[in-house]
Scaffold this motif. Structure first.
Motif, PDB file in Angstrom:
ATOM      1  N   VAL A 198       0.863  -1.189   0.000  1.00  0.00           N
ATOM      2  CA  VAL A 198       0.000   0.000   0.000  1.00  0.00           C
ATOM      3  C   VAL A 198       0.895   1.233   0.000  1.00  0.00           C
ATOM      4  O   VAL A 198       1.860   1.307   0.759  1.00  0.00           O
ATOM      5  CB  VAL A 198      -0.913   0.015   1.248  1.00  0.00           C
ATOM      6  CG1 VAL A 198      -1.642   1.340   1.383  1.00  0.00           C
ATOM      7  CG2 VAL A 198      -1.891  -1.143   1.201  1.00  0.00           C
ATOM      8  N   LYS A 199       0.570   2.193  -0.864  1.00  0.00           N
ATOM      9  CA  LYS A 199       1.242   3.493  -0.847  1.00  0.00           C
ATOM     10  C   LYS A 199       0.363   4.442  -0.043  1.00  0.00           C
ATOM     11  O   LYS A 199      -0.810   4.628  -0.350  1.00  0.00           O
ATOM     12  CB  LYS A 199       1.450   4.036  -2.253  1.00  0.00           C
ATOM     13  CG  LYS A 199       2.206   5.359  -2.275  1.00  0.00           C
ATOM     14  CD  LYS A 199       2.564   5.744  -3.695  1.00  0.00           C
ATOM     15  CE  LYS A 199       3.379   6.986  -3.835  1.00  0.00           C
ATOM     16  NZ  LYS A 199       3.851   7.693  -2.723  1.00  0.00           N
ATOM     17  N   VAL A 200       0.929   5.007   1.008  1.00  0.00           N
ATOM     18  CA  VAL A 200       0.182   5.932   1.852  1.00  0.00           C
ATOM     19  C   VAL A 200       0.004   7.231   1.098  1.00  0.00           C
ATOM     20  O   VAL A 200       0.953   7.767   0.521  1.00  0.00           O
ATOM     21  CB  VAL A 200       0.913   6.147   3.195  1.00  0.00           C
ATOM     22  CG1 VAL A 200       0.226   7.227   4.026  1.00  0.00           C
ATOM     23  CG2 VAL A 200       0.977   4.835   3.966  1.00  0.00           C
ATOM     24  N   ASP A 201      -1.229   7.746   1.099  1.00  0.00           N
ATOM     25  CA  ASP A 201      -1.480   8.992   0.384  1.00  0.00           C
ATOM     26  C   ASP A 201      -2.053  10.100   1.255  1.00  0.00           C
ATOM     27  O   ASP A 201      -2.090  11.249   0.837  1.00  0.00           O
ATOM     28  CB  ASP A 201      -2.368   8.759  -0.832  1.00  0.00           C
ATOM     29  CG  ASP A 201      -3.728   8.152  -0.490  1.00  0.00           C
ATOM     30  OD1 ASP A 201      -4.121   8.129   0.688  1.00  0.00           O
ATOM     31  OD2 ASP A 201      -4.391   7.696  -1.427  1.00  0.00           O
ATOM     32  N   THR A 202      -2.477   9.774   2.475  1.00  0.00           N
ATOM     33  CA  THR A 202      -3.112  10.797   3.293  1.00  0.00           C
ATOM     34  C   THR A 202      -2.792  10.611   4.768  1.00  0.00           C
ATOM     35  O   THR A 202      -2.920   9.511   5.302  1.00  0.00           O
ATOM     36  CB  THR A 202      -4.650  10.750   3.124  1.00  0.00           C
ATOM     37  OG1 THR A 202      -4.972  10.814   1.748  1.00  0.00           O
ATOM     38  CG2 THR A 202      -5.326  11.896   3.853  1.00  0.00           C
TER      39      THR A 202
END
Length: 182
Positions: A124-128
């Motif tokens: 998972v790429k953290v975006d927030t």
């Protein structure tokens, strides 16, 4: 479903419970399938075991009027350190929330197969950063890996017009590895 093996050396439980920048021990990232390898320039800073339920609902299959399937609708799990102390939770969004109030969400960018009886491994790429305080254990997290999955696959019971809308909770467990940019 209690697992007794450890996936990688974890220096101290304190590293999981205090500010990540204050942790003096170095965690070693494990070898993973190429699809879910964290990009270079990121360092493993925290490991937690997630354990709880994955929620599924019986729905009409996309682009069909006569076929039904179990659809994943979200997780509900506690995150614990290596000693079993709860340090946060993981729930729909997807959202990871620390006991200190810091929260993050992200988007799945890759998966890799696990055993046939377990949900896939995941990157998972953290975006927030959701808490808005710019402080806490999860501040600065860039990627999350889900490894060593146990259980969690879609229900095996029938999904049909007879139980359309039925909801089922499936137990699962996984290791979550949290990374920050170097």
């Amino acid at each position: 479903m209690k697992r007794t093996t450890q996936i990688l050396p974890i220096a101290t439980a304190a590293c999981l419970l205090i500010s990540l920048s204050a942790c003096s021990a170095t965690l070693i990232a494990p070898n993973t399938p190429p699809a879910i390898t964290v990009p270079s320039g990121n360092q493993l800073v925290m490991v937690a075991v997630g354990s709880g339920d994955l929620n599924y609902e019986c729905r009409v299959k996309a682009n069909s009027n006569v076929t039904y399937e179990w659809v994943f609708t979200g997780p509900n799990a506690l995150l614990s350190d290596k000693n079993g102390m709860v340090v946060g939770r993981y729930y729909g969004g997807p959202t990871w929330e620390s006991n200190d109030g810091s929260k993050i969400s992200g988007k799945q960018i890759a998966t890799a197969p696990a055993s046939p009886t377990a949900i896939p491994l995941q990157l998972v790429k953290v975006d927030t950063l959701l808490d808005g305080t710019n402080s806490g254990m999860l501040t600065g997290i860039t990627y999350i890996q889900r490894l060593n999955t146990v259980g969690g696959i879609a229900p095996t019971e029938s999904c049909s017009i007879d139980n359309l809308g039925a909801k089922v909770l499936v137990k699962y467990q996984a290791d979550y590895l949290f990374y920050k940019a170097n």
